[in-house]
Design an enzyme around this catalytic site. Structure first.
Site, PDB file in Angstrom:
ATOM      1  N   TYR A 231       0.618  -5.577  -7.418  1.00 22.47           N
ATOM      2  CA  TYR A 231       1.020  -4.955  -8.688  1.00 22.47           C
ATOM      3  C   TYR A 231       2.527  -4.774  -8.819  1.00 22.47           C
ATOM      4  O   TYR A 231       2.990  -4.263  -9.832  1.00 22.47           O
ATOM      5  CB  TYR A 231       0.302  -3.611  -8.900  1.00 22.47           C
ATOM      6  CG  TYR A 231       0.229  -2.715  -7.680  1.00 22.47           C
ATOM      7  CD1 TYR A 231       1.343  -2.046  -7.207  1.00 22.47           C
ATOM      8  CD2 TYR A 231      -0.966  -2.558  -6.983  1.00 22.47           C
ATOM      9  CE1 TYR A 231       1.279  -1.232  -6.095  1.00 22.47           C
ATOM     10  CE2 TYR A 231      -1.048  -1.752  -5.861  1.00 22.47           C
ATOM     11  CZ  TYR A 231       0.082  -1.084  -5.414  1.00 22.47           C
ATOM     12  OH  TYR A 231       0.018  -0.296  -4.303  1.00 22.47           O
ATOM     13  N   LYS A 232       3.293  -5.182  -7.794  1.00 19.80           N
ATOM     14  CA  LYS A 232       4.753  -5.036  -7.896  1.00 19.80           C
ATOM     15  C   LYS A 232       5.352  -6.362  -8.398  1.00 19.80           C
ATOM     16  O   LYS A 232       5.261  -6.668  -9.580  1.00 19.80           O
ATOM     17  CB  LYS A 232       5.326  -4.615  -6.539  1.00 19.80           C
ATOM     18  CG  LYS A 232       4.779  -3.291  -6.014  1.00 19.80           C
ATOM     19  CD  LYS A 232       5.434  -2.924  -4.694  1.00 19.80           C
ATOM     20  CE  LYS A 232       4.713  -1.807  -3.986  1.00 19.80           C
ATOM     21  NZ  LYS A 232       4.849  -0.508  -4.627  1.00 19.80           N
TER      22      LYS A 232
END
Ligand SMILES: Cc1ncc(COP(=O)(O)O)c(C=O)c1O
Length: 405
Positions: A231-232
């Site tokens: 998710y980064k």
């Protein structure tokens, strides 16, 4: 305010004009906010909403259970793993996607101790110690503590740079972060991995803050096991599933501490006894989170034709330029960079120590510059090369200077 030969804004314009990745920002949903928090939650790729809509309305709504086969739901963990593989320097067949990073740290670390023949109840060899990055993101430390108790090992926190002197004949496994979540320091994965191997131990790397931002070279450097979130810098969305890498020659002996029916050699045989599947899918546990998994798969399409080396070049140029603009705009002594100046030691974020950092970040966000605050006194700015431009960098530093001025 220090003097610079060319004004920061003129320099930003030149850098943006020469940016080979500039066109990629149109692949993301952005607005006039300067978004420097992609090291926490990456921006939304434009292709994701349509794909999720299709997965929900067509694959789930119309095909229903047929989608496990016809829409490729069942094989998604390995298929999406193979899409992540080139970004972290892994050949296909070694990465499986699913569960959170925390859960994958557990699988990898207990699996590594078992591979080393270590642990109190293990196959002897006297390896009864796990080393953990003393500066780690907390979840890795908590899980390493539990893994140590479960395997009968002693847990020893060690600063990454001290690992070569600390690893020894008692060490079964070493858990390290590739990039420090707080300071943005990049640790030397090739040399630390070879020091760990020289002592006969296994390496487990957490790639949360490096995958998608810089080359990792898992295969090239002989890393044993690795985990990371998506998710980064991989922009998979809030809570998107994490991944587990198990080097191909270790897979046959990898004994997951979470053997679920999804990693069974014959999952639909419904046997009461467990027989592990071959290959990377031995790292699976239970039913995958298909909506998040397929949102991630769509998000990964933005990487088509993008080289991680060009991403790294831009990342370093962005962080260099930010540091330069900060020294031009921010009054002397108001901030101190915790991020190493040397490129070889820098990830894709800049961390600035600053008095009253929490309220300073609040004011930055009110003025359209989004970074984050890390307790007790750190302003964190993440630079995602796929969608952050040099004009954004100049504006962020200028607003920071005005806020602190
Ligand atoms: C280095 C590192 N490891 C692990 C995590 C979190 O793991 P999880 O995906 O289980 O929340 C983070 C989250 O920011 C992180 O920075």
């Amino acid at each position: 305010m220090s003097e610079v030969a060319v004004s920061p804004s003129a320099k930003a314009e030149k850098l943006d004009a020469a940016d080979e990745l500039a066109a990629l920002c149109s692949e993301f949903v952005l607005d006039d906010v300067v978004y420097l928090d992609g090291n926490s939650l990456g921006a939304l790729p434009v292709g994701v909403p349509g794909r999720v809509d299709d997965v929900v309305r067509h694959q789930w709504g119309e095909l229903r259970i047929r989608s496990w086969e016809e829409s490729g739901w069942w094989t998604a963990p390995e298929r999406v793993g193979d899409r992540i593989a080139p970004l972290v320097g892994a050949a296909p067949g070694q990465i499986v996607v699913g569960d959170s990073t925390s859960v994958n740290v557990f699988k990898a670390l207990v699996g590594a101790v078992r591979l080393a023949g270590g642990g109190g109840g293990g196959g002897g060899g006297g390896r009864d110690e796990i080393l953990v990055d003393a500066t780690t993101f907390p979840t890795d430390g908590y899980i390493a503590g539990s893994a140590a108790r479960l395997t009968g090992c002693e847990l020893r926190p060690v600063a990454p740079a001290e690992v070569p002197g600390a690893v020894g004949p008692r060490t079964a496994a070493v858990l390290l972060n590739h990039v420090d979540y707080r300071t943005g320091r990049l640790h030397d994965l090739p040399s630390l991995t070879s020091a760990i191997h020289a002592a006969g131990a296994l390496s487990v790397w957490d790639l949360c803050h490096s995958a998608g931002a810089l080359p990792v070279g898992l295969d090239e450097h002989g890393v044993d096991l690795a985990v990371g979130c998506t998710y980064k810098y991989l922009n998979g969305g809030p809570g998107s599933p994490a991944y587990l890498y198990v080097r191909s020659d270790l897979q046959e002996r990898f004994d997951s501490p979470l053997p679920g029916w999804n990693s069974h050699a014959d999952p639909f045989g419904m046997s009461p006894s467990y027989a592990p599947a071959p290959g990377a899918l031995r790292g699976r546990v239970g039913t995958p989170d298909i909506l998040s998994m397929l949102a991630l798969e769509a998000a990964l399409e933005v990487w088509e034709g993008v080289s991680i080396d060009s991403v790294r070049r831009k990342s370093l140029a962005l962080t260099d330029f930010f540091l330069e603009c900060v020294s031009a705009y921010v009054p002397e002594g108001r901030v101190e960079s915790l991020t190493p100046a040397a490129h070889a030691e820098r990830g894709s974020q800049v961390a600035l120590r600053c008095a009253d950092a929490g309220s300073v970040m609040k004011r930055l966000i009110e003025r359209g510059v989004v970074g984050d605050f890390r307790h007790p006194d750190v302003l964190r700015f993440g630079f995602t090369p796929l969608y952050v431009g040099f004009g954004d960098v100049e504006r962020a530093a200028r607003v920071l200077g005005e806020t602190l001025g």
